[in-house]
Design a protein around this motif. Sequence first.
Motif: not given
Length: 304
Positions: A251-256
């Motif tokens: 999730x963090x990767x996709x948000x970034x």
Amino acid sequence: MSENIVFIGVGNMGNPMACNLKKAGKKIKVFDVSKEMLNKAIQKGLEVEEKFEDLINSETSIVITMLPEGKNSKDVYLKPNGILDKVSSDCLLIDCSTIDISTSKEIGDEANKKGIKMIDAPVSGGVMGAQNATLNIMVGGAKEAFEKASPILKLMGKNIYHAGNIGSGNGAKICNNMSLGITMIAASESLMLAKRLNIDIKKVHEIMKNASGNSWPISVYPPLPGLIDGTPSNNNYKPGFSAGMMNKDLKLANECAEEVNATTPLGKMALDIYSKFCEDGNGTKDFSAISKVIGGDAWDYPID
Ligand code: NAD
């Protein structure tokens, strides 16, 4: 002067990391909100503090945190009478949790305002890396803080990297874990395909370990049982690194990626696969259990 270390969050990773500091002769006190984790720490001979209020004082020289998410880090550092309110200005703060870059920067900025040195220092290498003190540690923060933290980090890890300013450690970690999520799915697909092709999985695993299809999930952490001793797949997928944590990192990767307009189609697909796996009630299993859904009806390994 000897260091007084406080370690907060002694779960799967924090417990062995704290044990390595104790083994190296450091004076260390640990805290966790979970009584179960505190009991495990006691069993390992660690000194525990049961109340957060009594944990930190002006004598504390280093605080290390190893918590699940950004909201947990924010809570312990920024709440009234939290870490930033309690420590003296020469205390060094090390957040080893994998969290979102903006929370990491926010906490770092608050520390900076008070003249306190802080780094983000997320790790990779899993529970085995934590136990063997062979973690890769990715640091974000001022060079001076990095240099001050290095001797302590070297007691828990093998490769210590200075990635850039505060938040860069988490940036590097998020990029790493997006790859890890994708390659765990890829390793599962390949091994389950071999199974359908009726080729001995042990042979395919041995070949892939030495051929161009190798990856960390193949060589160190295979998602199927019977290939490497001591891995979660050989222990009914007890984590290890939970599927819930992998889902968080994806999730963090996709948000970034969205924020900076990066194109990450496989990262998005991996997030969809892990999200569904967690929604189906598998969040507390090891992330390598994803092979179970990849395997479909070819899956015939025992799992609870
Ligand atoms: P975990 O859930 O096993 O441990 C986290 C611990 O923090 C728990 O014991 C929990 O009770 C405690 N905690 C939560 N909020 C707290 C608070 N406010 N105060 C005190 N304690 C609190 O998780 P883990 O697997 O050890 O992972 C920790 C971090 O390390 C995560 O950010 C994860 O993404 C990262 N990480 C994990 C692995 C792995 O293989 N497990 C590998 C690399 C990085």
